[in-house]
Design a protein around this motif. Structure first.
Motif, PDB file in Angstrom:
ATOM      1  N   VAL A 192      33.251 -59.292  90.178  1.00 57.61           N
ATOM      2  CA  VAL A 192      32.055 -59.737  89.450  1.00 57.61           C
ATOM      3  C   VAL A 192      30.885 -59.903  90.399  1.00 57.61           C
ATOM      4  O   VAL A 192      29.815 -59.321  90.211  1.00 57.61           O
ATOM      5  N   THR A 193      31.076 -60.688  91.447  1.00 56.33           N
ATOM      6  CA  THR A 193      29.945 -61.035  92.320  1.00 56.33           C
ATOM      7  C   THR A 193      29.399 -59.833  93.084  1.00 56.33           C
ATOM      8  O   THR A 193      28.193 -59.743  93.315  1.00 56.33           O
ATOM      9  N   MET A 231      30.906 -71.476  87.216  1.00 54.57           N
ATOM     10  CA  MET A 231      31.496 -70.215  86.786  1.00 54.57           C
ATOM     11  C   MET A 231      30.473 -69.371  86.034  1.00 54.57           C
ATOM     12  O   MET A 231      30.415 -68.146  86.187  1.00 54.57           O
ATOM     13  N   ALA A 235      29.068 -65.718  87.117  1.00 57.81           N
ATOM     14  CA  ALA A 235      29.188 -64.622  86.158  1.00 57.81           C
ATOM     15  C   ALA A 235      27.845 -64.012  85.784  1.00 57.81           C
ATOM     16  O   ALA A 235      27.788 -63.107  84.953  1.00 57.81           O
ATOM     17  N   ILE A 334      35.789 -66.403  85.002  1.00 56.81           N
ATOM     18  CA  ILE A 334      34.555 -65.810  85.541  1.00 56.81           C
ATOM     19  C   ILE A 334      34.424 -64.368  85.063  1.00 56.81           C
ATOM     20  O   ILE A 334      33.337 -63.939  84.640  1.00 56.81           O
ATOM     21  N   GLN A 335      35.511 -63.629  85.103  1.00 57.66           N
ATOM     22  CA  GLN A 335      35.460 -62.240  84.639  1.00 57.66           C
ATOM     23  C   GLN A 335      35.128 -62.156  83.151  1.00 57.66           C
ATOM     24  O   GLN A 335      34.290 -61.335  82.741  1.00 57.66           O
ATOM     25  N   GLN A 336      35.759 -62.998  82.345  1.00 54.11           N
ATOM     26  CA  GLN A 336      35.524 -62.911  80.908  1.00 54.11           C
ATOM     27  C   GLN A 336      34.096 -63.331  80.552  1.00 54.11           C
ATOM     28  O   GLN A 336      33.443 -62.709  79.714  1.00 54.11           O
ATOM     29  N   ILE A 337      33.596 -64.372  81.184  1.00 53.36           N
ATOM     30  CA  ILE A 337      32.220 -64.806  80.927  1.00 53.36           C
ATOM     31  C   ILE A 337      31.246 -63.712  81.350  1.00 53.36           C
ATOM     32  O   ILE A 337      30.256 -63.437  80.663  1.00 53.36           O
ATOM     33  N   ALA A 338      31.529 -63.052  82.484  1.00 51.15           N
ATOM     34  CA  ALA A 338      30.660 -61.957  82.935  1.00 51.15           C
ATOM     35  C   ALA A 338      30.609 -60.834  81.907  1.00 51.15           C
ATOM     36  O   ALA A 338      29.535 -60.254  81.652  1.00 51.15           O
ATOM     37  N   LYS A 339      31.731 -60.522  81.281  1.00 51.04           N
ATOM     38  CA  LYS A 339      31.738 -59.480  80.243  1.00 51.04           C
ATOM     39  C   LYS A 339      30.906 -59.900  79.038  1.00 51.04           C
ATOM     40  O   LYS A 339      30.237 -59.066  78.416  1.00 51.04           O
TER      41      LYS A 339
END
Length: 379
Positions: A192-193, A231, A235, A334-339
């Motif tokens: 993500v980052t 988080m 994200a 973090i991954q799910q929020i980024a999506k």
């Protein structure tokens, strides 16, 4: 009557017992998450968990036999994460026979019981530190040879998760396993980052994170710059409540949500049937019914704080497993929020597979989807 007075007469005898047992191991000085230097005979064989949900990190290290060291634990796991508890219970029915404790913060921790179980160490969350010190637990446990160490996955999880896992790895004699987990976690966060760092003019959506929405009739608990608040920042979002909450946890007024008009709303939830039977909470978690979760999530958006805001109008409303806030699996959140925040940037990122891989590599129970849900079918 002070419970410590009742065990004072047994203290010296137990101290002799503990010193004899420790001599067969290596006594080392470890530094816990508060900076305290603690002498412990390692690897520990008998552990008291100051919180039942500490099983989340124990299982990642003692994967084959996660309860082999545990001689007692706090009674919160079943209440706070019923679906997760039942997943472990199916595979490890012996866990229900473990002695349970109340919490140090609420004054129901039974030190007599702890002494009788002869633990090599007590692992305590940092949020219990003030209550532990005020009650003099560390000194009184020390007199009978029981060291206490602090870890943290809740107050400052992005800062303290790695050193906490290393500390537990040292205690368990599982240093290599801890480093393997830490490396996996870091690589998944970087997915993500690293992407966000390459975006010159990143547009950060305004996000409101509601903590335990529907758990009570009150509105609206949230997060400051730590925990889920951080988080969100990692994200690629702006955590709306950071302007109103100076610490890790706090409350935002409904009027502030309306005025801020967030682009996205994320509510944390879990199966809290034992805490709030039939409550309005969203029961996301292992094996949760997605349709039922979405129905309850939509109902929460009918509260005055959310009617008419941009996130609701656009369908950018989501729920995510509350327990990500208190375990070393935050990278999945973090991954799910980024999506949710940047679907175009992360169309190839698969948080569901990430969590499945975590289970396959590190956890003793099978992965069951259901940890998040969205009112936007595209997300």
């Amino acid at each position: 009557m002070n419970i410590f007075n009742k065990v004072a007469s047994a203290a010296l005898g137990l101290a002799v017992l503990f010193s004899g047992a420790a001599s067969a191991k290596d006594k080392v000085k470890l530094t816990d998450i508060t900076g305290r230097e603690v002498e412990v005979a390692v690897p520990v064989e008998h552990v008291i968990l100051g919180e039942g949900r500490q099983m989340y990190f124990v299982a990642a290290l003692d994967t084959e036999a996660p309860f082999s060291r545990v001689v007692g634990w706090r009674d919160d796991f079943k209440k706070a994460d019923l679906d997760g508890y039942n997943a472990y219970l199916e595979k490890f029915p012996e866990m229900e026979k473990l002695p349970t404790f109340g919490g140090m913060k609420d004054g129901t921790f039974d030190i007599e019981q702890a002494v009788a179980l002869k633990p090599d160490v007590i692992i305590m969350n940092i949020d219990a530190k003030t209550a532990t010190e005020e009650a003099g637990y560390i000194e009184k446990l020390g007199k009978v040879g029981i060291p206490l160490v602090y870890v943290d996955f809740r107050e400052k999880p992005m800062l303290h998760t790695e050193p906490s896992m290393r500390l537990i790895g040292q205690l368990f004699g599982k240093e290599a396993r801890a480093e393997e987990f830490i490396a996996f976690r870091a690589a998944e966060i970087a997915k993500v980052t690293d992407v966000l760092a390459k975006v010159a003019d990143l547009k950060r959506p305004n996000v409101f994170m509601e903590r335990a929405g529907g758990y009570s009739d009150d509105c609206c608990m949230s997060f400051g710059n730590e925990n889920f608040g951080q988080m969100v920042a990692l994200a690629g979002g702006t955590n709306m409540a950071s302007d109103f909450i100076p610490g890790t946890f706090g409350t935002v007024n409904p009027e502030q949500i309306i005025a801020s008009n967030p682009d996205q709303v994320v509510i944390t939830g879990a199966n809290w049937e034992l805490y709030v039977p039939g409550g309005a909470w969203v029961g996301v978690g292992p094996g949760a019914d997605a349709a039922k979760s979405a129905e309850k999530l939509a109902k929460l958006m009918e509260r005055p704080a959310f009617t008419g805001i941009k996130a609701v109008k656009d369908g950018n409303v989501h729920a995510i497993w509350h327990q990500f806030y208190n375990n070393p699996y935050q990278f999945v959140a973090i991954q799910q929020i980024a999506k949710w925040l940047h679907p175009d940037l992360f169309k190839d990122l698969d948080p569901d597979q990430t969590f499945r891989t975590l289970h396959e590599r590190f956890l003793p129970v099978d992965y069951r989807p259901g940890y998040w849900v969205s009112l936007n079918a595209g997300n």
